[in-house]
Scaffold this motif. Structure first.
Motif, PDB file in Angstrom:
ATOM      1  N   PRO A  40      45.084  49.853  46.659  1.00  0.00           N
ATOM      2  CA  PRO A  40      45.025  48.854  47.741  1.00  0.00           C
ATOM      3  C   PRO A  40      46.279  47.977  47.835  1.00  0.00           C
ATOM      4  CG  PRO A  40      43.012  48.841  46.410  1.00  0.00           C
ATOM      5  CD  PRO A  40      44.030  49.620  45.648  1.00  0.00           C
ATOM      6  N   VAL A  41      47.084  47.977  46.778  1.00  0.00           N
ATOM      7  CA  VAL A  41      48.263  47.105  46.737  1.00  0.00           C
ATOM      8  C   VAL A  41      49.477  47.771  47.382  1.00  0.00           C
ATOM      9  CG1 VAL A  41      49.611  45.596  45.212  1.00  0.00           C
ATOM     10  CG2 VAL A  41      47.311  46.240  44.562  1.00  0.00           C
ATOM     11  N   MET A  48      38.736  40.507  35.763  1.00  0.00           N
ATOM     12  CA  MET A  48      37.667  39.517  35.730  1.00  0.00           C
ATOM     13  C   MET A  48      38.163  38.163  36.224  1.00  0.00           C
ATOM     14  SD  MET A  48      35.150  38.979  32.464  1.00  0.00           S
ATOM     15  CE  MET A  48      33.513  38.299  32.679  1.00  0.00           C
ATOM     16  N   LYS A  49      37.341  37.516  37.028  1.00  0.00           N
ATOM     17  CA  LYS A  49      37.680  36.194  37.556  1.00  0.00           C
ATOM     18  C   LYS A  49      36.394  35.401  37.746  1.00  0.00           C
ATOM     19  CE  LYS A  49      40.110  34.005  41.470  1.00  0.00           C
ATOM     20  NZ  LYS A  49      40.813  34.265  42.746  1.00  0.00           N
ATOM     21  N   GLN A  94      33.102  37.188  36.891  1.00  0.00           N
ATOM     22  CA  GLN A  94      32.717  38.401  37.608  1.00  0.00           C
ATOM     23  C   GLN A  94      33.852  39.421  37.595  1.00  0.00           C
ATOM     24  OE1 GLN A  94      31.792  36.245  41.346  1.00  0.00           O
ATOM     25  NE2 GLN A  94      29.733  37.099  41.176  1.00  0.00           N
ATOM     26  N   PHE A  95      33.509  40.689  37.778  1.00  0.00           N
ATOM     27  CA  PHE A  95      34.518  41.712  37.981  1.00  0.00           C
ATOM     28  C   PHE A  95      34.899  41.709  39.449  1.00  0.00           C
ATOM     29  CE2 PHE A  95      32.362  44.144  34.352  1.00  0.00           C
ATOM     30  CZ  PHE A  95      33.219  43.612  33.417  1.00  0.00           C
ATOM     31  N   ILE A  96      36.180  41.469  39.729  1.00  0.00           N
ATOM     32  CA  ILE A  96      36.622  41.480  41.115  1.00  0.00           C
ATOM     33  C   ILE A  96      37.245  42.815  41.497  1.00  0.00           C
ATOM     34  CG2 ILE A  96      36.904  38.983  41.289  1.00  0.00           C
ATOM     35  CD1 ILE A  96      39.894  39.347  40.801  1.00  0.00           C
ATOM     36  N   MET A  97      37.565  43.648  40.480  1.00  0.00           N
ATOM     37  CA  MET A  97      38.066  44.995  40.734  1.00  0.00           C
ATOM     38  C   MET A  97      37.954  45.803  39.458  1.00  0.00           C
ATOM     39  SD  MET A  97      39.227  46.946  43.087  1.00  0.00           S
ATOM     40  CE  MET A  97      40.064  48.520  43.312  1.00  0.00           C
ATOM     41  N   LEU A 109      48.259  39.978  40.508  1.00  0.00           N
ATOM     42  CA  LEU A 109      48.495  38.861  41.425  1.00  0.00           C
ATOM     43  C   LEU A 109      47.775  39.081  42.746  1.00  0.00           C
ATOM     44  CD1 LEU A 109      52.258  37.822  41.085  1.00  0.00           C
ATOM     45  CD2 LEU A 109      50.243  36.482  40.501  1.00  0.00           C
ATOM     46  N   TYR A 110      47.789  40.306  43.230  1.00  0.00           N
ATOM     47  CA  TYR A 110      47.162  40.648  44.517  1.00  0.00           C
ATOM     48  C   TYR A 110      45.675  40.287  44.505  1.00  0.00           C
ATOM     49  CZ  TYR A 110      45.419  43.655  48.305  1.00  0.00           C
ATOM     50  OH  TYR A 110      44.809  44.151  49.443  1.00  0.00           O
ATOM     51  N   TYR A 111      44.988  40.656  43.435  1.00  0.00           N
ATOM     52  CA  TYR A 111      43.552  40.400  43.360  1.00  0.00           C
ATOM     53  C   TYR A 111      43.233  38.939  43.060  1.00  0.00           C
ATOM     54  CZ  TYR A 111      43.074  45.452  43.461  1.00  0.00           C
ATOM     55  OH  TYR A 111      43.134  46.782  43.830  1.00  0.00           O
ATOM     56  N   TYR A 112      44.218  38.216  42.533  1.00  0.00           N
ATOM     57  CA  TYR A 112      43.985  36.808  42.232  1.00  0.00           C
ATOM     58  C   TYR A 112      44.428  35.876  43.353  1.00  0.00           C
ATOM     59  CZ  TYR A 112      42.059  36.358  37.547  1.00  0.00           C
ATOM     60  OH  TYR A 112      41.199  36.348  36.457  1.00  0.00           O
ATOM     61  N   ILE A 113      45.054  36.422  44.388  1.00  0.00           N
ATOM     62  CA  ILE A 113      45.515  35.584  45.509  1.00  0.00           C
ATOM     63  C   ILE A 113      44.292  34.982  46.235  1.00  0.00           C
ATOM     64  CG2 ILE A 113      46.619  35.605  47.781  1.00  0.00           C
ATOM     65  CD1 ILE A 113      48.504  37.734  46.720  1.00  0.00           C
TER      66      ILE A 113
END
Length: 286
Positions: A222-223, A205-206, A209-212, A282-286
């Protein structure tokens, strides 16, 4: 088994949207709600337990809006809030009997449930000790115990391992893992390792919203190919730390070993390594 369905859920405070248009369903299993402080996790959980009313959207249990279910829905819930209140001069058993009375659990049923739950959370030998003598980890276990008293089908845990030492966090994770087999468990945290080994589904969540969302394997896929390892001088390490998302940094004498999350090769001698959940976060928060 019950099913929880959230459709178009939003929560607005004045001019700020804390939760934005979330749609998701929950079946039995452990759901790890992952995100930094302020991402909207606590607001979402308070709406699920009925403390807050959504500004928009609907929360249903087995197809019925939770507002219509009223007390029936509350009887399905177990809730451990982030700030768990308790009476310090009560013993563990006294406190649980008190909570059982508040939940209208019959005394004979309460007695059996309390002894069973104290064993589940590893506090049987401390049942008559006052809560003011308990460590932080033991208090969190009492928090889990009170949430389980009514044998809930939906268990909501908000930042349950905050402030615990590593040993207590491992114990806590083991308890949660066993609980998820027969109920919905939604566990909110910003500590990635808390859910890395126990979550059946992970929700990142960010900004409300759900980002993944997905299984740990789906989150990591995906990483793959985006996590690098290299050993460099302190000067170069500082430059890389400024330029890229570094998930781990370890001094090795005069050299520094870096673990970097990046879609591009961050350093000529960097090599690709297998990602873990902290890298994915970290990948999804970049």
């Amino acid at each position: 088994m019950c099913r929880l369905m959230l459709t178009g859920i939003e929560k607005t405070y004045k001019d700020k949207k804390a939760v934005k248009d979330l749609t998701i369903h929950f079946d039995n299993g452990v759901y790890g709600l992952l995100g930094e402080n302020g991402a909207g996790k606590t607001t979402l959980m308070r709406m699920i337990v009925g403390i807050l009313k959504p500004t928009q959207g609907q929360i249903c249990c087995d197809g019925i809006p939770i507002q219509q279910l009223g007390g029936v829905y509350r009887n399905l819930l177990g809730y451990l809030p982030q700030d768990f209140g308790y009476y310090k001069d009560f013993s563990a058993a006294q406190f649980l009997y008190y909570i059982a009375a508040l939940k209208a659990i019959a005394s004979e049923t309460a007695k059996e449930r309390i002894e069973c739950i104290l064993e589940t959370v590893g506090l049987t030998e401390y049942r008559d000790k006052k809560l003011k003598t308990f460590s932080g980890g033991m208090i969190r276990r009492i928090g889990i115990a009170q949430a389980l008293l009514n044998e809930p089908e939906i268990l909501i845990l908000d930042e349950p391992t905050a402030g615990l030492d590593p040993k207590e966090r491992v114990r806590f994770r083991n308890i949660i893992s066993s609980l998820g087999k027969k109920r919905i468990v939604i566990l909110s945290t910003h500590i990635v390792s808390d859910i890395a080994y126990i979550a059946n589904q992970i929700l990142i969540m960010k900004h409300g919203q759900f980002i993944m969302t997905g299984t740990p394997e789906q989150i990591l896929e995906p990483v793959s190919g985006c996590v690098w390892k290299c050993t460099v001088t302190e000067k170069i390490a500082g430059e890389l730390n400024e330029a890229y998302a570094v998930s781990n940094l370890k001094s090795c004498g005069e050299q520094v070993e870096l673990r970097i999350v990046s879609k591009e090769k961050p350093y000529p001698k960097a090599t690709i390594v297998q990602p873990v959940l902290e890298d994915a976060y970290l990948y999804y928060y970049i």
